[in-house]
Scaffold this motif. Sequence first.
Motif, PDB file in Angstrom:
ATOM      1  N   PHE A 107      -9.321   7.724   5.994  1.00 51.02           N
ATOM      2  CA  PHE A 107      -8.500   6.690   6.621  1.00 51.02           C
ATOM      3  C   PHE A 107      -7.526   6.040   5.630  1.00 51.02           C
ATOM      4  O   PHE A 107      -6.445   5.599   6.020  1.00 51.02           O
ATOM      5  CB  PHE A 107      -9.365   5.660   7.343  1.00 51.02           C
ATOM      6  CG  PHE A 107      -9.844   6.174   8.677  1.00 51.02           C
ATOM      7  CD1 PHE A 107      -8.961   6.327   9.737  1.00 51.02           C
ATOM      8  CD2 PHE A 107     -11.157   6.558   8.864  1.00 51.02           C
ATOM      9  CE1 PHE A 107      -9.366   6.830  10.965  1.00 51.02           C
ATOM     10  CE2 PHE A 107     -11.589   7.059  10.090  1.00 51.02           C
ATOM     11  CZ  PHE A 107     -10.693   7.200  11.137  1.00 51.02           C
ATOM     12  N   GLU A 108      -7.884   6.023   4.355  1.00 48.47           N
ATOM     13  CA  GLU A 108      -6.934   5.557   3.338  1.00 48.47           C
ATOM     14  C   GLU A 108      -5.753   6.526   3.272  1.00 48.47           C
ATOM     15  O   GLU A 108      -4.588   6.108   3.228  1.00 48.47           O
ATOM     16  CB  GLU A 108      -7.616   5.452   1.972  1.00 48.47           C
ATOM     17  CG  GLU A 108      -6.648   5.023   0.864  1.00 48.47           C
ATOM     18  CD  GLU A 108      -7.241   5.127  -0.530  1.00 48.47           C
ATOM     19  OE1 GLU A 108      -6.650   4.535  -1.439  1.00 48.47           O
ATOM     20  OE2 GLU A 108      -8.277   5.799  -0.710  1.00 48.47           O
ATOM     21  N   LEU A 109      -6.058   7.829   3.283  1.00 50.91           N
ATOM     22  CA  LEU A 109      -4.995   8.840   3.295  1.00 50.91           C
ATOM     23  C   LEU A 109      -4.123   8.694   4.536  1.00 50.91           C
ATOM     24  O   LEU A 109      -2.890   8.736   4.442  1.00 50.91           O
ATOM     25  CB  LEU A 109      -5.601  10.249   3.257  1.00 50.91           C
ATOM     26  CG  LEU A 109      -6.060  10.767   1.905  1.00 50.91           C
ATOM     27  CD1 LEU A 109      -6.987  11.966   2.074  1.00 50.91           C
ATOM     28  CD2 LEU A 109      -4.866  11.138   1.043  1.00 50.91           C
ATOM     29  N   LEU A 110      -4.749   8.536   5.695  1.00 54.00           N
ATOM     30  CA  LEU A 110      -3.983   8.391   6.940  1.00 54.00           C
ATOM     31  C   LEU A 110      -3.044   7.190   6.850  1.00 54.00           C
ATOM     32  O   LEU A 110      -1.862   7.291   7.176  1.00 54.00           O
ATOM     33  CB  LEU A 110      -4.929   8.239   8.138  1.00 54.00           C
ATOM     34  CG  LEU A 110      -4.272   7.927   9.489  1.00 54.00           C
ATOM     35  CD1 LEU A 110      -3.185   8.928   9.847  1.00 54.00           C
ATOM     36  CD2 LEU A 110      -5.339   7.872  10.580  1.00 54.00           C
ATOM     37  N   ARG A 111      -3.561   6.061   6.396  1.00 52.41           N
ATOM     38  CA  ARG A 111      -2.742   4.847   6.287  1.00 52.41           C
ATOM     39  C   ARG A 111      -1.545   5.076   5.368  1.00 52.41           C
ATOM     40  O   ARG A 111      -0.395   4.808   5.728  1.00 52.41           O
ATOM     41  CB  ARG A 111      -3.595   3.690   5.764  1.00 52.41           C
ATOM     42  CG  ARG A 111      -2.848   2.350   5.669  1.00 52.41           C
ATOM     43  CD  ARG A 111      -3.775   1.240   5.199  1.00 52.41           C
ATOM     44  NE  ARG A 111      -4.830   0.975   6.139  1.00 52.41           N
ATOM     45  CZ  ARG A 111      -4.762   0.081   7.133  1.00 52.41           C
ATOM     46  NH1 ARG A 111      -3.689  -0.664   7.270  1.00 52.41           N
ATOM     47  NH2 ARG A 111      -5.767  -0.076   7.954  1.00 52.41           N
TER      48      ARG A 111
ATOM     49  N   PHE B 180      -5.249  17.044   3.812  1.00 55.86           N
ATOM     50  CA  PHE B 180      -5.125  16.183   4.991  1.00 55.86           C
ATOM     51  C   PHE B 180      -4.046  16.723   5.927  1.00 55.86           C
ATOM     52  O   PHE B 180      -4.261  16.876   7.130  1.00 55.86           O
ATOM     53  CB  PHE B 180      -4.796  14.749   4.570  1.00 55.86           C
ATOM     54  CG  PHE B 180      -4.734  13.787   5.720  1.00 55.86           C
ATOM     55  CD1 PHE B 180      -5.817  12.983   6.023  1.00 55.86           C
ATOM     56  CD2 PHE B 180      -3.598  13.678   6.523  1.00 55.86           C
ATOM     57  CE1 PHE B 180      -5.780  12.092   7.094  1.00 55.86           C
ATOM     58  CE2 PHE B 180      -3.539  12.802   7.590  1.00 55.86           C
ATOM     59  CZ  PHE B 180      -4.639  12.013   7.873  1.00 55.86           C
ATOM     60  N   LEU B 181      -2.864  17.005   5.384  1.00 54.58           N
ATOM     61  CA  LEU B 181      -1.748  17.472   6.210  1.00 54.58           C
ATOM     62  C   LEU B 181      -2.060  18.815   6.872  1.00 54.58           C
ATOM     63  O   LEU B 181      -1.710  19.033   8.035  1.00 54.58           O
ATOM     64  CB  LEU B 181      -0.464  17.551   5.379  1.00 54.58           C
ATOM     65  CG  LEU B 181       0.055  16.212   4.819  1.00 54.58           C
ATOM     66  CD1 LEU B 181       1.271  16.433   3.934  1.00 54.58           C
ATOM     67  CD2 LEU B 181       0.361  15.226   5.918  1.00 54.58           C
TER      68      LEU B 181
ATOM     69  N   SER C  69      -4.492  12.043  -4.837  1.00 58.40           N
ATOM     70  CA  SER C  69      -4.579  13.423  -5.284  1.00 58.40           C
ATOM     71  C   SER C  69      -3.666  14.292  -4.408  1.00 58.40           C
ATOM     72  O   SER C  69      -3.748  14.247  -3.177  1.00 58.40           O
ATOM     73  CB  SER C  69      -6.028  13.894  -5.167  1.00 58.40           C
ATOM     74  OG  SER C  69      -6.102  15.276  -4.981  1.00 58.40           O
ATOM     75  N   GLU C  70      -2.810  15.070  -5.056  1.00 56.33           N
ATOM     76  CA  GLU C  70      -1.908  15.958  -4.306  1.00 56.33           C
ATOM     77  C   GLU C  70      -2.704  16.958  -3.478  1.00 56.33           C
ATOM     78  O   GLU C  70      -2.334  17.288  -2.357  1.00 56.33           O
ATOM     79  CB  GLU C  70      -0.965  16.690  -5.261  1.00 56.33           C
ATOM     80  CG  GLU C  70       0.112  17.478  -4.543  1.00 56.33           C
ATOM     81  CD  GLU C  70       1.112  18.107  -5.495  1.00 56.33           C
ATOM     82  OE1 GLU C  70       1.742  19.093  -5.083  1.00 56.33           O
ATOM     83  OE2 GLU C  70       1.268  17.627  -6.622  1.00 56.33           O
TER      84      GLU C  70
ATOM     85  N   LEU D 213       0.823  -1.217   0.000  1.00 62.82           N
ATOM     86  CA  LEU D 213       0.000   0.000   0.000  1.00 62.82           C
ATOM     87  C   LEU D 213       0.857   1.267   0.000  1.00 62.82           C
ATOM     88  O   LEU D 213       0.420   2.310  -0.470  1.00 62.82           O
ATOM     89  CB  LEU D 213      -0.902   0.026   1.231  1.00 62.82           C
ATOM     90  CG  LEU D 213      -2.189  -0.768   1.169  1.00 62.82           C
ATOM     91  CD1 LEU D 213      -2.899  -0.713   2.519  1.00 62.82           C
ATOM     92  CD2 LEU D 213      -3.110  -0.254   0.081  1.00 62.82           C
ATOM     93  N   GLN D 214       2.048   1.155   0.518  1.00 60.70           N
ATOM     94  CA  GLN D 214       2.964   2.295   0.577  1.00 60.70           C
ATOM     95  C   GLN D 214       3.129   2.921  -0.812  1.00 60.70           C
ATOM     96  O   GLN D 214       3.253   4.130  -0.951  1.00 60.70           O
ATOM     97  CB  GLN D 214       4.304   1.804   1.114  1.00 60.70           C
ATOM     98  CG  GLN D 214       5.301   2.854   1.414  1.00 60.70           C
ATOM     99  CD  GLN D 214       6.566   2.254   2.032  1.00 60.70           C
ATOM    100  OE1 GLN D 214       6.805   1.061   1.947  1.00 60.70           O
ATOM    101  NE2 GLN D 214       7.364   3.083   2.635  1.00 60.70           N
ATOM    102  N   TYR D 215       3.104   2.087  -1.853  1.00 66.19           N
ATOM    103  CA  TYR D 215       3.324   2.582  -3.214  1.00 66.19           C
ATOM    104  C   TYR D 215       2.103   3.257  -3.809  1.00 66.19           C
ATOM    105  O   TYR D 215       2.180   3.869  -4.865  1.00 66.19           O
ATOM    106  CB  TYR D 215       3.793   1.426  -4.117  1.00 66.19           C
ATOM    107  CG  TYR D 215       5.085   0.818  -3.640  1.00 66.19           C
ATOM    108  CD1 TYR D 215       6.285   1.526  -3.729  1.00 66.19           C
ATOM    109  CD2 TYR D 215       5.112  -0.436  -3.055  1.00 66.19           C
ATOM    110  CE1 TYR D 215       7.473   0.992  -3.263  1.00 66.19           C
ATOM    111  CE2 TYR D 215       6.297  -0.985  -2.586  1.00 66.19           C
ATOM    112  CZ  TYR D 215       7.472  -0.263  -2.693  1.00 66.19           C
ATOM    113  OH  TYR D 215       8.646  -0.789  -2.220  1.00 66.19           O
ATOM    114  N   ASP D 216       0.962   3.172  -3.127  1.00 67.81           N
ATOM    115  CA  ASP D 216      -0.263   3.793  -3.622  1.00 67.81           C
ATOM    116  C   ASP D 216      -0.235   5.306  -3.513  1.00 67.81           C
ATOM    117  O   ASP D 216      -1.157   5.973  -3.987  1.00 67.81           O
ATOM    118  CB  ASP D 216      -1.491   3.251  -2.871  1.00 67.81           C
ATOM    119  CG  ASP D 216      -1.845   1.837  -3.294  1.00 67.81           C
ATOM    120  OD1 ASP D 216      -1.187   1.303  -4.218  1.00 67.81           O
ATOM    121  OD2 ASP D 216      -2.760   1.259  -2.693  1.00 67.81           O
ATOM    122  N   ILE D 217       0.803   5.848  -2.914  1.00 68.89           N
ATOM    123  CA  ILE D 217       0.851   7.305  -2.745  1.00 68.89           C
ATOM    124  C   ILE D 217       0.854   8.021  -4.090  1.00 68.89           C
ATOM    125  O   ILE D 217       0.300   9.107  -4.221  1.00 68.89           O
ATOM    126  CB  ILE D 217       2.058   7.746  -1.881  1.00 68.89           C
ATOM    127  CG1 ILE D 217       1.874   9.199  -1.454  1.00 68.89           C
ATOM    128  CG2 ILE D 217       3.383   7.524  -2.602  1.00 68.89           C
ATOM    129  CD1 ILE D 217       2.613   9.610  -0.228  1.00 68.89           C
TER     130      ILE D 217
END
Length: 196
Positions: free
Chosen positions: A91-95, A52-53, A45-46, A37-41
């Motif tokens: 939660f997908e973004l958080l992960r 989120f940040l 969407s930027e 999942l790490q590669y899903d970044i």
Amino acid sequence: MKELADLNYKELDSLSVEEKLKFLEEEFNMYEMNSQLQYDISQLSENNIIKFLESVVNGKSNFEVTQAGEYPAKKVAGIYKHANIEESEFFELLRILYLNDYVEVFKYKEFHIEEESVNSIFDNTPDNTHQHRYNLHRLYKTSKELFNEENYNGMENKGSEATMYYKFLKYGTIVDKICSYNTLIRLSNKGIVTVK
């Protein structure tokens, strides 16, 4: 059967080798899933990443902890309210942002790999990953051989125990604990640079 984080040290120590291995196999399976999942970044969407940040910085939380950082750690619930992003996407973004080191979790105490595991029961700590991290550390200190890669990849690899311990600690089932409303998170240095 209870989750790893739900066991106190007495329950953990009383587990059979097979039961301990079952917990660690679950950690390995989650590590494999989360490391992919790490590669899903690259698919995120930027605009949503920045949103989120910024919510981590600007969101209001009923509980905040300032600890050796520019920004306080805040409860995910307050960040979610501010973000105005649909829950599953949030939660997908958080992960993914956690897996890519944009956000970090408040840790009440670190367990250093060389440190002995003292018999402890933890109550009322603001860190909801604490018991999970302690239990992984205790398993490592009392049953180190169960962390050998041979148990997961079928290949004996002397010295791999510490590597597997760190993989489980970062990418294992702890990520599910982190992706909950009661977790305290803050921006990492990487996240701060991205927002600025």
